[in-house]
Scaffold this motif. Structure first.
Motif, PDB file in Angstrom:
ATOM      1  N   ILE A  71       3.151  -1.174   4.100  1.00 10.83           N
ATOM      2  CA  ILE A  71       2.422   0.059   3.810  1.00 10.83           C
ATOM      3  C   ILE A  71       3.422   1.207   3.890  1.00 10.83           C
ATOM      4  O   ILE A  71       4.022   1.442   4.945  1.00 10.83           O
ATOM      5  CB  ILE A  71       1.280   0.291   4.813  1.00 10.83           C
ATOM      6  CG1 ILE A  71       0.314  -0.896   4.803  1.00 10.83           C
ATOM      7  CG2 ILE A  71       0.545   1.581   4.499  1.00 10.83           C
ATOM      8  CD1 ILE A  71      -0.063  -1.381   6.165  1.00 10.83           C
ATOM      9  N   ALA A 124      -2.400  -5.202   2.717  1.00 11.43           N
ATOM     10  CA  ALA A 124      -1.005  -4.994   2.325  1.00 11.43           C
ATOM     11  C   ALA A 124      -0.048  -5.610   3.339  1.00 11.43           C
ATOM     12  O   ALA A 124      -0.288  -5.565   4.544  1.00 11.43           O
ATOM     13  CB  ALA A 124      -0.718  -3.503   2.181  1.00 11.43           C
ATOM     14  N   GLY A 174       0.855  -1.171   0.000  1.00 10.75           N
ATOM     15  CA  GLY A 174       0.000   0.000   0.000  1.00 10.75           C
ATOM     16  C   GLY A 174       0.894   1.225   0.000  1.00 10.75           C
ATOM     17  O   GLY A 174       1.848   1.294   0.778  1.00 10.75           O
ATOM     18  N   ALA A 224      -5.873   1.681   0.615  1.00  9.66           N
ATOM     19  CA  ALA A 224      -4.539   1.284   0.150  1.00  9.66           C
ATOM     20  C   ALA A 224      -3.896   0.292   1.103  1.00  9.66           C
ATOM     21  O   ALA A 224      -3.169  -0.615   0.689  1.00  9.66           O
ATOM     22  CB  ALA A 224      -3.655   2.517  -0.001  1.00  9.66           C
ATOM     23  N   ALA A 225      -4.139   0.444   2.398  1.00  9.93           N
ATOM     24  CA  ALA A 225      -3.487  -0.389   3.410  1.00  9.93           C
ATOM     25  C   ALA A 225      -4.140  -1.756   3.573  1.00  9.93           C
ATOM     26  O   ALA A 225      -3.491  -2.709   4.025  1.00  9.93           O
ATOM     27  CB  ALA A 225      -3.500   0.337   4.754  1.00  9.93           C
TER      28      ALA A 225
END
Length: 282
Positions: free
Chosen positions: A56, A53, A4, A49-50
């Protein structure tokens, strides 16, 4: 690895490209998604996004933005993930956030970068990491893809990478100001500044700003942002805060801050930090 990535600005965007070229799966969050390449996977916000992941990464303006992003990241990050915070900001804030990450089972590295945009693009970027050795090893494949693994330094516990980076940027600021003054002195004495640079860079007065910033950017009148003046001023203020917390007097740094602040007031904070040279007639 699934990465991420939060913050795809001047430094972040070429970092993402290097990760993609290395074969990592990268999911990006940016404040300006419309400016990003169409082949990127772009999502709405840091949490998106995280999610899922393994590593990150974030590279942001300052501590306030870091706090907000880390709060979102920790709301979704899976235990065992590593948060690699590449922002240059307060070491004290980094330590606080590392404690919060640990409570969620997430590893934390403060990992500011050195070398600028050109170093990202050609793979020579340096990283100065603070955190546990085990956490660094988990993030190593990502950092090695972005920069030069030989320049990946483990500086100590959380906060140590930022202390080293602030010391580095303290010297960047001081050398940019001092070199501008010295070269103006040479110019006013009727000596070609390029001749002076060629001589000084083989002597004890050599520094990176004298060797690179002035001949390659300043003398050409190129003040387009590479490293923004406002960011250098922010970093220098963090360095002076760090010095004050230890009881150390740093009058040279304070003088450099005043000059860089003056340049910011005169030319704006979005221009390259080399714009401080304009105060000396360049």
């Amino acid at each position: 690895m699934r990465v991420g990535f939060i913050g795809a600005g001047l430094m972040g965007a070429p970092m993402v490209e290097r990760l993609l070229k290395a074969g990592h799966e990268v999911v990006v969050s940016s404040r300006t998604p419309d400016l990003l390449p169409p082949h990127w996977t772009v999502v709405d916000g840091p949490a998106a996004a995280a999610a899922g992941a393994e590593v990150i990464c974030s590279i942001l303006p300052d501590s306030a933005e870091v706090r907000a992003v880390v709060a979102e990241v920790l709301s979704v990050a899976e235990p065992g993930a590593v948060l690699v915070e590449m922002t240059t900001h307060s070491p004290e804030v980094a330590r606080e956030l590392a404690d919060e990450a640990e409570a969620h089972g997430v590893g934390y590295l403060d990992c500011p970068a050195g070398g600028g945009i050109a170093a990202v693009r050609d793979g020579t970027l340096a990283f100065w990491a603070g955190g546990s050795a085990a956490t660094l090893e988990r993030a190593r494949p990502v950092l090695a893809a972005i920069g030069d693994e030989a320049k990946l330094r483990h500086c100590g516990p959380v906060g140590a990478g930022l202390v080293v980076k602030l010391a580095n940027n303290y010297l960047v600021a001081v050398n940019a100001v001092a070199s501008g003054e010295a070269l103006a002195m040479v110019r006013e004495a009727g000596i070609d500044p390029s001749t002076a640079i060629g001589a000084i860079t083989t002597g004890g007065g050599a520094n990176a700003q004298l060797a690179n910033l002035y001949p390659n950017r300043v003398f050409a009148g190129d003040f387009r942002a590479g490293f923004k003046l406002g960011y250098l001023l922010k970093d220098l203020r963090h360095a002076l805060t760090l010095a004050a917390a230890t009881g150390l007097a740093v009058p040279v740094g304070e003088a450099a801050r005043d000059q860089i602040d003056e340049a910011g007031q005169e030319y704006g904070h979005e221009v390259d930090f080399g714009s401080v040279a304009r105060l000396y007639g360049w």
